[in-house]
Design an enzyme around this catalytic site. Structure first.
Site, PDB file in Angstrom:
ATOM      1  N   HIS A  17       0.291   4.358   8.002  1.00 49.34           N
ATOM      2  CA  HIS A  17       0.837   5.736   7.283  1.00 49.34           C
ATOM      3  C   HIS A  17       0.743   5.476   5.695  1.00 49.34           C
ATOM      4  CE1 HIS A  17       3.576   8.578   5.508  1.00 49.34           C
ATOM      5  NE2 HIS A  17       3.465   9.304   6.395  1.00 49.34           N
ATOM      6  N   ASP A  19       2.380   5.996   3.091  1.00 45.44           N
ATOM      7  CA  ASP A  19       3.684   5.431   2.334  1.00 45.44           C
ATOM      8  C   ASP A  19       3.894   4.163   2.750  1.00 45.44           C
ATOM      9  OD1 ASP A  19       3.987   8.056   1.136  1.00 45.44           O
ATOM     10  OD2 ASP A  19       5.412   8.698   2.822  1.00 45.44           O
ATOM     11  N   LYS A  20       3.575   3.557   4.082  1.00 47.22           N
ATOM     12  CA  LYS A  20       3.625   2.297   4.490  1.00 47.22           C
ATOM     13  C   LYS A  20       2.538   1.453   3.929  1.00 47.22           C
ATOM     14  CE  LYS A  20       7.480   2.486   5.857  1.00 47.22           C
ATOM     15  NZ  LYS A  20       8.477   1.297   5.072  1.00 47.22           N
ATOM     16  N   GLU A  45       5.351  -0.698  -7.922  1.00 43.92           N
ATOM     17  CA  GLU A  45       5.284   0.499  -7.177  1.00 43.92           C
ATOM     18  C   GLU A  45       3.881   0.877  -6.731  1.00 43.92           C
ATOM     19  OE1 GLU A  45       7.760   1.973  -6.397  1.00 43.92           O
ATOM     20  OE2 GLU A  45       9.357   1.429  -7.749  1.00 43.92           O
ATOM     21  N   GLU A  58       6.804  -3.642 -13.213  1.00 44.16           N
ATOM     22  CA  GLU A  58       7.295  -4.719 -14.213  1.00 44.16           C
ATOM     23  C   GLU A  58       7.266  -5.843 -13.260  1.00 44.16           C
ATOM     24  OE1 GLU A  58       9.757  -2.288 -17.604  1.00 44.16           O
ATOM     25  OE2 GLU A  58      10.878  -3.226 -15.832  1.00 44.16           O
ATOM     26  N   LYS A 173       2.734   8.415  13.761  1.00 45.67           N
ATOM     27  CA  LYS A 173       4.006   8.684  13.726  1.00 45.67           C
ATOM     28  C   LYS A 173       4.552   9.010  14.884  1.00 45.67           C
ATOM     29  CE  LYS A 173       5.308  11.523  10.184  1.00 45.67           C
ATOM     30  NZ  LYS A 173       5.415  12.671   9.242  1.00 45.67           N
ATOM     31  N   PHE A 238      -7.030  14.349  15.335  1.00 44.00           N
ATOM     32  CA  PHE A 238      -6.205  13.659  13.962  1.00 44.00           C
ATOM     33  C   PHE A 238      -7.245  12.368  13.594  1.00 44.00           C
ATOM     34  CE2 PHE A 238      -2.477  11.173  12.825  1.00 44.00           C
ATOM     35  CZ  PHE A 238      -2.799  10.849  11.553  1.00 44.00           C
ATOM     36  N   ASP A 246      -3.670  11.766   3.282  1.00 47.01           N
ATOM     37  CA  ASP A 246      -2.590  12.388   2.960  1.00 47.01           C
ATOM     38  C   ASP A 246      -2.052  11.097   1.645  1.00 47.01           C
ATOM     39  OD1 ASP A 246      -0.290  13.470   1.954  1.00 47.01           O
ATOM     40  OD2 ASP A 246       0.861  13.246   3.740  1.00 47.01           O
ATOM     41  N   ALA A 247      -1.666  11.427   0.603  1.00 48.55           N
ATOM     42  CA  ALA A 247      -1.255  10.512  -0.425  1.00 48.55           C
ATOM     43  C   ALA A 247      -0.193   9.579  -0.085  1.00 48.55           C
ATOM     44  CB  ALA A 247      -1.052  10.915  -1.972  1.00 48.55           C
ATOM     45  N   ARG A 252       9.134   6.070  -0.040  1.00 44.89           N
ATOM     46  CA  ARG A 252       9.182   7.189   0.448  1.00 44.89           C
ATOM     47  C   ARG A 252       9.792   7.394   1.690  1.00 44.89           C
ATOM     48  NH1 ARG A 252       4.699  11.609  -1.608  1.00 44.89           N
ATOM     49  NH2 ARG A 252       3.408  10.349  -0.381  1.00 44.89           N
ATOM     50  N   LYS A 253       9.783   6.214   2.418  1.00 47.67           N
ATOM     51  CA  LYS A 253      10.408   6.327   3.818  1.00 47.67           C
ATOM     52  C   LYS A 253      11.489   5.707   4.081  1.00 47.67           C
ATOM     53  CE  LYS A 253       7.370   8.842   5.984  1.00 47.67           C
ATOM     54  NZ  LYS A 253       7.164   9.741   4.448  1.00 47.67           N
ATOM     55  N   LYS A 273      10.901  -4.981  -4.495  1.00 47.76           N
ATOM     56  CA  LYS A 273      11.960  -5.218  -5.423  1.00 47.76           C
ATOM     57  C   LYS A 273      12.473  -6.437  -5.086  1.00 47.76           C
ATOM     58  CE  LYS A 273      13.525  -0.413  -6.106  1.00 47.76           C
ATOM     59  NZ  LYS A 273      14.650   0.750  -5.616  1.00 47.76           N
ATOM     60  N   LYS A 277      17.549  -7.010  -7.208  1.00 49.54           N
ATOM     61  CA  LYS A 277      17.653  -5.609  -7.285  1.00 49.54           C
ATOM     62  C   LYS A 277      18.649  -5.260  -5.946  1.00 49.54           C
ATOM     63  CE  LYS A 277      14.006  -5.693  -9.886  1.00 49.54           C
ATOM     64  NZ  LYS A 277      13.463  -6.913 -10.576  1.00 49.54           N
ATOM     65  N   ASP A 279      19.676  -2.542  -4.712  1.00 51.16           N
ATOM     66  CA  ASP A 279      19.091  -1.614  -4.059  1.00 51.16           C
ATOM     67  C   ASP A 279      18.730  -2.214  -2.513  1.00 51.16           C
ATOM     68  OD1 ASP A 279      19.544   0.463  -5.574  1.00 51.16           O
ATOM     69  OD2 ASP A 279      17.449   0.521  -6.375  1.00 51.16           O
TER      70      ASP A 279
END
Length: 393
Positions: A17, A19-20, A45, A58, A173, A238, A246-247, A252-253, A273, A277, A279
């Site tokens: 995918h 994003d992945k 990122e 960074e 998906k 597909f 798709d970008a 995002r997931k 990260k 961090k 998060d």
């Protein structure tokens, strides 16, 4: 009283995918820096689109003279990730896509709040709230819908990469709707699976014939019934997939990465990260604690929230919810938690041995519910704190 009879749905996405793909590249770069310097600071990122990948963020090293050398390896790392995922499309190919590296040195103002010193503990890398969750749905103490949505895609990726199913492609998906009875998952009411494939003459029925045996293999016996609805490639063809279709973007997931919506999620993503961090590291710690609460038999279901402020070493708050399944009041668990684990960023990293290159493997099929690896990967999935938690209550 929590509902006992209901239908709950979770989705997953494959390693291909868009994003992945970005999560994978960001975490592979993180691992490369940690392999060279365990205390490296990384906030990476990635953005991917047709025939192009852009990497920014960074990084910080104690040996600043080596920073340019390490940054020079970034393009090769990204191409290796894309090749391993399996992209060799005309408009997204590991060998030919354009890669732009915009990583640069970490802000000194951020570093001064995070780095420890002789008279000051290491502070959190940012403010924020993090959640951990565990439930008795599965042996892994994960919510069943997200656990099996991941398992389906992971199995299909194995079949694709082994050559067993040569017409499947990387982007996919899944979505599973599970019926719960008396609080336990008993039946799949619907299965949604969309997967990229090789040829335009392959119909939805053709793709279902390929994927259905693997789905049945993964799901528990008896969960698929005659009433189960199947939606395989419901839009039809597909063939164009991945970043060409798709970008993609790192982070995002986040619901796919955690509990599929069965539990709260904090404000931050994980991938790219380093473990200073919170998060990332505190979300792992919260899962570790919640899992050990359930493994100890103290509750059948447990959610834990931790909160932090940038530059402050200790959590500002600890909140526990056992959803009326606990043997003891939640405040007793809250009081026990800091006695069994140091929840400062340094304490978390040491307890879970996070300063090592173990993060690329987390980028697809979930950060939780995986078996701990011998090299320390998925250390937050251990159950070795259960006795200590029970002893404090």
């Amino acid at each position: 009283m929590a509902r006992q009879n209901y239908i709950f749905t979770s989705e997953s996405v494959s390693e291909g995918h868009p994003d992945k793909v970005c999560d994978r590249i960001s975490d592979a770069i993180l691992d490369a820096f940690l392999a060279q310097e365990p205390e490296a600071r990384v906030a990476c990122e990635t953005f991917a689109t047709t025939d192009r990948v852009v990497i920014g963020g960074e990084v910080g090293l104690s040996d600043k003279a080596k920073l340019d050398e390490y940054l020079g390896r970034v393009e090769a790392i990204a191409r290796n990730c894309i090749r391993d995922i399996g992209y060799e499309q005309e408009k997204f190919h590991h060998a030919t896509c354009e890669i732009t590296n915009l990583l640069h040195a970490q802000s000194a103002h951020i570093a001064q709040g995070v780095d420890g010193s002789a008279d000051k503990d290491e502070g959190a890398g940012d403010q924020g709230i993090m959640f951990g969750y565990a439930v008795e749905d599965t042996p892994e103490l994960m919510p069943a819908p997200i656990h099996y949505a991941h398992a389906i895609l992971k199995r299909l990726a194995e079949a694709r990469k082994s050559g067993e199913e040569p017409t499947l492609r990387p982007d996919a998906k899944s979505q599973i709707s599970l019926r719960y009875e008396d609080g336990k998952p008993v039946e799949v009411t619907s299965i949604v699976l969309s997967t990229q494939h090789e040829r335009e003459d392959q119909t939805s029925d053709d793709i279902r014939a390929i994927v259905e045996p693997y789905i049945r293999e993964v799901l528990p016996q008896g969960w698929i019934t005659e009433a189960t609805e199947w939606w395989v490639n419901p839009t039809g063809i597909f063939v164009i997939g991945g970043p060409d279709g798709d970008a993609g973007l790192t982070g995002r997931k986040i619901i796919v990465d955690t509990y599929g919506g069965a539990a709260p999620h904090g404000g931050g993503a994980f991938s790219g990260k380093d473990p200073t961090k919170v998060d990332r590291s505190a979300a792992y710690a919260a899962r570790y604690l919640a899992k050990n609460v359930v493994a100890a038999g103290i509750a059948k279901r447990c959610s834990i929230q931790l909160s932090y402020a940038i530059g402050v070493s200790k959590p500002l708050s600890i909140y526990v919810d056992t959803y009326n399944t606990g043997e003891v009041p939640e405040h007793e668990i809250e009081a026990a938690i800091p006695k069994v684990m140091d929840l400062s960023p340094t304490g978390i990293r040491k307890h879970l041995s996070l300063n090592r290159p173990i993060f690329e493997r987390t980028a697809a099929y979930g950060h939780f519910g995986r078996a701990p690896d011998e090299d320390g990967g998925f250390s937050w999935e251990r159950r070795d704190l259960a006795d200590a938690i029970r002893a404090e209550i």
